[in-house]
Scaffold this active site. Sequence first.
Site, PDB file in Angstrom:
ATOM      1  N   CYS A  54       0.806  -1.225   0.000  1.00  0.00           N
ATOM      2  CA  CYS A  54       0.000   0.000   0.000  1.00  0.00           C
ATOM      3  C   CYS A  54       0.837   1.271   0.000  1.00  0.00           C
ATOM      4  O   CYS A  54       0.303   2.364  -0.147  1.00  0.00           O
ATOM      5  CB  CYS A  54      -0.927   0.015   1.217  1.00  0.00           C
ATOM      6  SG  CYS A  54      -0.005   0.049   2.762  1.00  0.00           S
ATOM      7  N   ASP A  66       2.368   2.561   2.504  1.00  0.00           N
ATOM      8  CA  ASP A  66       2.368   3.233   3.801  1.00  0.00           C
ATOM      9  C   ASP A  66       3.652   2.921   4.559  1.00  0.00           C
ATOM     10  O   ASP A  66       4.416   2.045   4.181  1.00  0.00           O
ATOM     11  CB  ASP A  66       1.143   2.800   4.623  1.00  0.00           C
ATOM     12  CG  ASP A  66      -0.132   3.369   4.041  1.00  0.00           C
ATOM     13  OD1 ASP A  66      -0.060   4.418   3.390  1.00  0.00           O
ATOM     14  OD2 ASP A  66      -1.196   2.753   4.224  1.00  0.00           O
ATOM     15  N   CYS A  71      -1.010  -4.890   6.855  1.00  0.00           N
ATOM     16  CA  CYS A  71      -0.865  -3.716   7.727  1.00  0.00           C
ATOM     17  C   CYS A  71      -0.306  -4.114   9.089  1.00  0.00           C
ATOM     18  O   CYS A  71       0.532  -3.410   9.656  1.00  0.00           O
ATOM     19  CB  CYS A  71      -2.204  -3.025   7.932  1.00  0.00           C
ATOM     20  SG  CYS A  71      -3.136  -2.810   6.421  1.00  0.00           S
TER      21      CYS A  71
HETATM   22 FE1  FES Z   1      -1.383   0.634   4.341  1.00  0.00          FE
HETATM   23 FE2  FES Z   1      -2.930  -0.525   6.099  1.00  0.00          FE
HETATM   24  S1  FES Z   1      -3.440  -0.039   4.066  1.00  0.00           S
HETATM   25  S2  FES Z   1      -0.904   0.088   6.352  1.00  0.00           S
END
Ligand code: FES
Length: 212
Positions: free
Chosen positions: A37, A39, A108
């Site tokens: 993702c 992140d 995540c």
């Molecule tokens: Fe990126 Fe959860 S969607 S850490």
Amino acid sequence: MEESPYSEKVIELFKNPKNVGEISDADGIAKEGSPACGDMVKLFIKVDKDSNGITDIKFKSYGCASNIATGSIITEMAKGRTLDEAKEITWKEAAEELGGLPKIKTHCSVLAVDALKEAIRDYEERHGLAKERGPTDEATVKERLKHVMNPLTGLDVVNSEIVKEIKVQDGQIKIQIDLEENHQFSSVLEEDIREKLEALWDIEKVVVGFSE
Ligand code: FES
């Protein structure tokens, strides 16, 4: 009203996460990005040198609710444990503590748990506790570089095939990156690569080369 995919516990910790922040004089630091993702999470630990126990732990998340809730729960689980005990914490245990996570959100919680493992590894490397793993070779370097994101693709630098060459010799690592030297991301990338490799116990110098 639509039912939330999250357990009450996840929502509660997302709203009021524990152990959020930074430790300015941390003994071990990790910065982990998710290829799934894009992140990111940072994690800091403070360690008592005599007992090898985690005396303080904080995290900062740029991820979603699942990531923040997992960061909160694993930092609570790890605080007070020894490094060896904290290494044993799995994402499965974390997910169970959270009352379950939607399947699509597995990465995540893996990201938060990986950050904990990386911070411990960082500590061990900086304090000469990682020697038993043997000398650094190309495979070690590749494994580390899988934790460095290529900002152009959102994939790690190994899987996005941006690393053209890895040489390990006499305490020195040379990496050749397929990106122009004056590209806007080259200095960030170099910094991330150095961060991952410089702490290796038998490495004195990391040289990162870019294309002309
Ligand atoms: Fe990126 Fe959860 S969607 S850490």
